[in-house]
Motif scaffolding. Structure first.
Motif, PDB file in Angstrom:
ATOM      1  N   GLY A 149      53.688  34.736  45.345  1.00  0.00           N
ATOM      2  CA  GLY A 149      53.785  35.368  46.651  1.00  0.00           C
ATOM      3  C   GLY A 149      54.813  36.471  46.731  1.00  0.00           C
ATOM      4  N   GLU A 150      55.697  36.576  45.744  1.00  0.00           N
ATOM      5  CA  GLU A 150      56.694  37.636  45.765  1.00  0.00           C
ATOM      6  C   GLU A 150      56.024  38.986  45.498  1.00  0.00           C
ATOM      7  N   SER A 151      56.545  40.026  46.125  1.00  0.00           N
ATOM      8  CA  SER A 151      56.080  41.379  45.846  1.00  0.00           C
ATOM      9  C   SER A 151      57.254  42.334  45.987  1.00  0.00           C
ATOM     10  N   GLN A 152      57.154  43.475  45.351  1.00  0.00           N
ATOM     11  CA  GLN A 152      58.202  44.476  45.438  1.00  0.00           C
ATOM     12  C   GLN A 152      57.620  45.855  45.164  1.00  0.00           C
ATOM     13  N   THR A 153      58.322  46.868  45.677  1.00  0.00           N
ATOM     14  CA  THR A 153      57.926  48.251  45.449  1.00  0.00           C
ATOM     15  C   THR A 153      58.711  48.810  44.274  1.00  0.00           C
TER      16      THR A 153
ATOM     17  N   ASP B 290      61.412  33.676  58.737  1.00  0.00           N
ATOM     18  CA  ASP B 290      60.050  33.203  58.482  1.00  0.00           C
ATOM     19  C   ASP B 290      60.050  31.780  57.959  1.00  0.00           C
ATOM     20  N   ARG B 291      61.039  31.463  57.088  1.00  0.00           N
ATOM     21  CA  ARG B 291      61.101  30.104  56.547  1.00  0.00           C
ATOM     22  C   ARG B 291      61.497  29.107  57.638  1.00  0.00           C
TER      23      ARG B 291
ATOM     24  N   ALA C 152      65.584  37.164  47.850  1.00  0.00           N
ATOM     25  CA  ALA C 152      65.004  37.025  49.175  1.00  0.00           C
ATOM     26  C   ALA C 152      63.859  36.022  49.182  1.00  0.00           C
ATOM     27  N   HIS C 153      63.197  35.870  48.048  1.00  0.00           N
ATOM     28  CA  HIS C 153      61.990  35.044  47.982  1.00  0.00           C
ATOM     29  C   HIS C 153      62.269  33.603  47.554  1.00  0.00           C
TER      30      HIS C 153
END
Length: 578
Positions: A390-394, A13-14, A162-163
């Motif tokens: 913008g980072e997210s995690q479960t 994506d980057r 990852a972010h």
């Protein structure tokens, strides 16, 4: 959950960003091409199958030499993602690591393999930095061989690897070891670096120092630090010669800086849970483990009540975080770290089906990341966390209890979903420096100036008292500046020194005191003294020329009331720059 495949996709994506606009997706491409909706669905199904096939090929390729090159091109954290940074730790260190875990359930799994990253000597004292990956967490652990101390694991989530776009991830920004007299014996900072990092310079209170780089990590240690010594930023140089400055967060609940990002994720509850509860606990079903079954250490038992119904749960079996309900359901505990209590069997407030606590220390020794844990009501199938950048995690979720690890900055949004993926609850909470104060508190006025014996000046500026808080700044003519915002706990005769600041050829002590302190006196080795007056609870003292030496010195700052009687004294350590 975050895994290598997601890291690869994030890297792609980057490299190839999606088109801008509200419908930057494949459906939009097909729509613009004039493909009928029925054919769109068939093509989307085929397209997703092709993507999955290509992703599977990519994952296979990653284990080949070419694949390794691709992986490093995406982010350079490949060795950490595969759990193989540095080299295997010596057998004795592996045994020591497993022994520290012991038989307690609140520890990392037995199969966790330790890696040696850096082995260095600083001023005759040996330090060894180790690391490991367990599940979706990467951790570092510093052993001060000469001092006989070892840190608890300081960890970061793989989702942040990852972010992040920077070549360094700070894991422990400012920490230290103490000696037998409770004086600071060493200050240190360490973190994870990419393969491309050639050099890391540490900008600290007393100047710039070069860190050791190796094993995809950096380590900086200073023996015998002074009062308030801390790292403020890193200057990172890659093999391409590109310097990057990375700020090091100093966790504070008082911050005037603007919020950099907007929290993503849902903002509206669509399927509320009317009467949230934890049914299995109310029915006294034996989920998880009991206290004796968990084989906790004495320290790990400190927040757990000896009587009543207690059940412990480990939401992520690959972590060392154990949580539970104790005291007949009136308290939630993070083993070895924190406890939060409420009325028995209520579990939840009016905010909905989530009860959230933050924790640091105990299971995680990092000052850059904060643990998030809590209780989720029956009917919650998934808990996801969204951050401002913008980072997210479960979050890991098991038996109504969840845990996660997030960067200690900004605010976070915690969203609970039911089995149908409907939003059942939302909690938006400040984290670390997320509590914002009114901007007018940042308007400061100069109130006094202190001159050192070698000509350096320190200018004190204060802001207004707003709802019991005040901001301050001290500017030094040599270019340094220190500022903070703090609550006004003005009553009493207390006194403290925040920092011993070298400035050119002078040293200044910056501190705070209560309203009963009319004067402050610096008592130096040999009996020399310097006396000054605080300005609205803030004071600055200049160290006299005869004590400006490069070796560390121990002195006391004493608070005196208006009758000249001592109210309190505070020990301080300082040295002049060579």
């Amino acid at each position: 959950m975050i895994d290598e495949a997601q890291v690869i996709m994030a890297g792609l994506d980057r490299m190839v960003p999606v088109p801008s606009g509200g419908r930057a997706d494949w459906e939009e491409v097909l729509r613009r091409a004039g493909v009928p909706e029925q054919q769109q669905r068939r093509r989307l199904t085929l397209g997703r199958a092709l993507v999955l096939a290509l992703l599977a090929i990519t994952i296979v390729v990653v284990v080949t030499p070419v694949g390794a090159t691709i992986g490093r091109g995406l982010g350079d954290f490949t060795d950490w993602l595969t759990g193989k940074p540095g080299a295997p730790a010596p057998a004795a260190e592996q045994q020591r690591f497993e022994g520290a875990n012991g038989h307690s359930w609140a520890s990392f799994p037995k199969g966790t393999r330790l890696r040696e990253l850096i082995d260095t000597t600083v001023d005759g004292k040996r330090y060894r930095l180790f690391g490991f990956r367990s599940g979706d967490t990467v951790c570092l652990r510093l052993r001060a061989v000469s001092l006989g101390h070892t840190t608890e694991p300081a960890c970061a989530p793989v989702s942040t690897l990852a972010h992040v776009s920077a070549p360094v991830l700070v894991v422990s920004g400012n920490s230290g070891f103490a000696d037998e007299h409770a004086f600071p014996a060493a200050s240190f900072s360490f973190g994870i670096v990419t393969d491309s990092v050639r050099r890391v310079d540490v900008n600290a209170i007393d100047g710039t120092h070069r860190a050791v780089v190796g094993g995809n990590a950096y380590l900086w240690v200073q023996n015998e630090p002074t009062t308030g010594q801390k790292v403020t930023s890193l200057l990172v140089t890659t093999v391409h010669g590109h310097p990057t400055t990375i700020g090091v967060r100093s966790p504070s609940f008082f911050d005037l800086s603007p919020f950099d990002g907007r929290l993503s994720g849902p903002s509206r509850v669509t399927a509320p849970i009317r009467h949230p509860t934890v049914g299995w606990y109310v029915r006294r079903q034996r989920r998880g483990l009991g206290v004796d079954q968990a084989h906790l250490t004495v320290a790990q038992r400190r927040f757990i009540h000896a009587t009543g119904f207690t059940r412990l749960v480990k939401p992520d079996p690959l972590s060392d975080v154990v949580v539970g309900l104790t005291r007949d359901g009136s308290c939630f505990v993070v083993v070895g770290s924190v406890k939060a209590c409420w009325r028995p069997h209520t579990f939840f407030s009016q905010r909905g089906p989530l009860n959230v606590v933050f924790f640091s220390g105990g299971p995680n020794g990092s000052d850059q990341f904060t643990g998030v844990a809590g209780v989720a009501a029956d009917g919650i199938a998934r808990v996801r966390i969204f951050l401002g950048d913008g980072e997210s995690q479960t979050a890991a979720l098991r038996d109504n209890m969840f845990t996660a690890l997030v960067p200690n900055t900004g605010s976070i949004r915690i969203v609970a979903y039911d089995a149908a993926n409907h939003v059942a609850g939302i909690d938006t909470l400040p984290l670390g420096s997320g509590l914002r104060l009114p901007k007018k508190m940042g308007i400061l006025r100069p109130v006094s100036r202190i001159r050192g014996p070698n000509g350096t000046t320190a200018t004190i500026s204060l802001g207004p008292n707003v709802r019991g808080f005040r901001c301050w700044r001290v500017d030094f003519s040599s270019g340094q500046s220190r500022r903070a915002c703090r609550p006004l706990t003005a009553t009493g005769g207390w006194i403290e020194v925040e920092v011993a600041q070298p400035a050119a050829r002078d040293v200044f002590l910056v501190g705070h005191c209560g309203e009963k302190v009319a004067r402050v006196r610096l008592v130096l080795p040999g009996g020399d003294t310097v006396t000054g007056r605080p300005t609205e609870g803030l004071f600055v003292l200049a160290v006299p020329r005869t004590h400006l030496r490069p070796e560390r010195q121990h002195a006391f700052v004493v608070g005196l009331d208006r009758h000249g009687r001592r109210t309190q004294r505070f020990g301080v350590l300082f040295r002049a720059n060579a």
